[in-house]
Design a protein around this motif. Structure first.
Motif, PDB file in Angstrom:
ATOM      1  N   UNK A  52       0.825  -1.206   0.000  1.00 16.81           N
ATOM      2  CA  UNK A  52       0.000   0.000   0.000  1.00 16.81           C
ATOM      3  C   UNK A  52       0.858   1.256   0.000  1.00 16.81           C
ATOM      4  N   UNK A  53       1.898   1.252   0.823  1.00 21.41           N
ATOM      5  CA  UNK A  53       2.764   2.433   0.907  1.00 21.41           C
ATOM      6  C   UNK A  53       3.481   2.695  -0.408  1.00 21.41           C
ATOM      7  N   UNK A  54       3.763   1.652  -1.165  1.00 15.07           N
ATOM      8  CA  UNK A  54       4.504   1.799  -2.414  1.00 15.07           C
ATOM      9  C   UNK A  54       3.636   2.237  -3.575  1.00 15.07           C
ATOM     10  N   UNK A  55       2.328   2.254  -3.406  1.00 16.46           N
ATOM     11  CA  UNK A  55       1.434   2.541  -4.523  1.00 16.46           C
ATOM     12  C   UNK A  55       0.872   3.955  -4.504  1.00 16.46           C
ATOM     13  N   UNK A  56       1.269   4.775  -3.545  1.00 19.73           N
ATOM     14  CA  UNK A  56       0.823   6.157  -3.494  1.00 19.73           C
ATOM     15  C   UNK A  56       1.983   7.076  -3.872  1.00 19.73           C
ATOM     16  N   UNK A  57       1.666   8.112  -4.641  1.00 19.50           N
ATOM     17  CA  UNK A  57       2.694   9.066  -5.035  1.00 19.50           C
ATOM     18  C   UNK A  57       3.254   9.765  -3.801  1.00 19.50           C
ATOM     19  N   UNK A  58       4.578   9.856  -3.752  1.00 21.11           N
ATOM     20  CA  UNK A  58       5.223  10.484  -2.601  1.00 21.11           C
ATOM     21  C   UNK A  58       6.577  11.039  -3.025  1.00 21.11           C
ATOM     22  N   UNK A  59       6.901  12.203  -2.475  1.00 15.77           N
ATOM     23  CA  UNK A  59       8.206  12.811  -2.729  1.00 15.77           C
ATOM     24  C   UNK A  59       9.042  12.878  -1.455  1.00 15.77           C
ATOM     25  N   UNK A  60       8.624  12.161  -0.431  1.00 16.10           N
ATOM     26  CA  UNK A  60       9.331  12.224   0.840  1.00 16.10           C
ATOM     27  C   UNK A  60      10.503  11.261   0.920  1.00 16.10           C
ATOM     28  N   UNK A  61      10.468  10.191   0.147  1.00 13.94           N
ATOM     29  CA  UNK A  61      11.569   9.222   0.166  1.00 13.94           C
ATOM     30  C   UNK A  61      11.943   8.879  -1.277  1.00 13.94           C
ATOM     31  N   UNK A  62      12.772   9.697  -1.862  1.00 14.53           N
ATOM     32  CA  UNK A  62      13.181   9.549  -3.261  1.00 14.53           C
ATOM     33  C   UNK A  62      14.558   8.894  -3.314  1.00 14.53           C
ATOM     34  N   UNK A  63      14.674   7.873  -4.154  1.00 15.98           N
ATOM     35  CA  UNK A  63      15.951   7.184  -4.322  1.00 15.98           C
ATOM     36  C   UNK A  63      16.812   7.963  -5.315  1.00 15.98           C
ATOM     37  N   UNK A  64      18.008   8.421  -4.913  1.00 15.15           N
ATOM     38  CA  UNK A  64      18.853   9.180  -5.849  1.00 15.15           C
ATOM     39  C   UNK A  64      19.280   8.377  -7.061  1.00 15.15           C
ATOM     40  N   UNK A  65      19.344   7.052  -6.948  1.00 12.08           N
ATOM     41  CA  UNK A  65      19.702   6.226  -8.108  1.00 12.08           C
ATOM     42  C   UNK A  65      18.614   6.313  -9.168  1.00 12.08           C
ATOM     43  N   UNK A  66      17.369   6.255  -8.756  1.00 12.06           N
ATOM     44  CA  UNK A  66      16.275   6.387  -9.708  1.00 12.06           C
ATOM     45  C   UNK A  66      16.295   7.743 -10.386  1.00 12.06           C
ATOM     46  N   UNK A  67      16.561   8.783  -9.621  1.00 17.04           N
ATOM     47  CA  UNK A  67      16.624  10.125 -10.199  1.00 17.04           C
ATOM     48  C   UNK A  67      17.757  10.221 -11.222  1.00 17.04           C
TER      49      UNK A  67
END
Length: 314
Positions: free
Chosen positions: A162-177
């Protein structure tokens, strides 16, 4: 005039970014700057991707009420996250390397999007009812599959899914960016190359073909770019369905111009500006008392309803 408006938008984005990074900055400076820079990059990538994708999608479909997010991207993303949790378990999902996970999400979203668009729009962009209905039905199907799979999870895994399916900018992985930024730049360059032909596409399928444009080939090329942009933004932060409609509508109001060389970067800058300013307000001034994606979705949905009602009364 349009170039001046673009410069104003770019300056506003740069100013908002500077304020977001520097506001209330205290030691340790290195760690805080790194954290804020990563989050700022994610906000800019998601906003620019969704804004540009919506302008292209609306041109190809000849409908200013549509956004790529309503044709099942969010449901597919939720299903992918749930299947990963089911297959790997909670610990395995949490330990999944960022790059393979990001790559799987990008490839799945792009493949399904291109397959859907190619099958539905092969008869031409005028068949919009079939596109919308197909996207809605697929979304319902994937949400049903997600609900079934979630019933197979234990409570801890369910909470993780559930936590992974909502849009969020609080925990962004720098590798993904780091991997998302080159994809965004490539997609925007491709969109810029297509912008003169997209201008002709505003005349409609028959009008564009009468001027020598291969409309079917243009449609598939443009939708491939849309798939890249939307898949990138969704994989970075999760689904934000109505952000693109909000960004495209505000850009069209601020830049009353028909050239896509102006509209696409204008919508990209507007989307980035919305997220940066919104995140600053919620994070710095309101103490995270609400969530930015929820507010953006509400405003975007309101804009959608206003546009629908205006079209019905016109």
């Amino acid at each position: 005039m349009a170039d001046r408006s673009l410069l104003i938008l770019a300056a506003a984005c740069a100013g908002a970014a500077a304020v977001y990074v520097a506001w209330g900055l205290q030691g340790p400076y290195g760690f805080i700057l790194s954290l804020r820079a990563t989050r700022l990059a994610a906000l800019a990538i998601v906003g620019a991707s969704v804004g540009a994708a919506t302008v292209i999608f609306q041109t190809i479909t000849a409908n200013r009420l549509l956004t790529p997010g309503i044709v099942g991207f969010d449901s597919l993303f939720v299903l992918i996250q749930t299947l990963l949790v089911l297959g790997l378990g909670g610990m395995g999902y949490a330990a999944l390397p960022a790059f393979p996970k990001f790559l799987v999400e990008i490839l799945c979203l792009c493949a399904v999007a291109v397959a859907l668009f190619a099958s539905v729009l092969r008869a031409g962009s005028s068949d919009m009812t079939r596109l919308v209905l197909t996207g809605v039905i697929l979304g319902v199907l994937m949400r049903g599959l997600t609900g079934f799979v979630q019933r197979l999870l234990d409570p801890t895994e369910f909470a993780l899914a559930q936590a992974a399916t909502f849009a969020s900018f609080n925990s962004i992985d720098p590798v993904q960016v780091a991997f998302a930024a080159p994809i965004l730049i490539l997609a925007l360059l491709l969109a810029w190359r297509l912008s003169p032909v997209l201008d002709v596409a505003l005349l409609g399928r028959d009008g564009a073909r009468s001027l020598g444009v291969d409309h079917e080939r243009l449609t598939m090329a443009a939708l491939a770019v849309v798939a890249m942009l939307v898949a990138t933004s969704t994989a970075v932060a999760g689904p934000v369905t109505f952000l693109g409609l909000l960004a495209a509508s505000l850009a069209a109001a601020a830049l009353p111009h028909w050239r896509h060389a102006v509209l696409i970067p204008g919508a990209a800058l507007t989307g980035a500006l919305i997220l940066i300013v919104g995140q600053f307000l919620f994070e710095r001034l309101l103490g995270l008392q609400s969530t930015l994606p929820a507010i953006v979705e509400s405003l975007g949905g309101l804009v959608f309803l206003v546009m629908v009602l205006k079209r019905r009364t016109a």
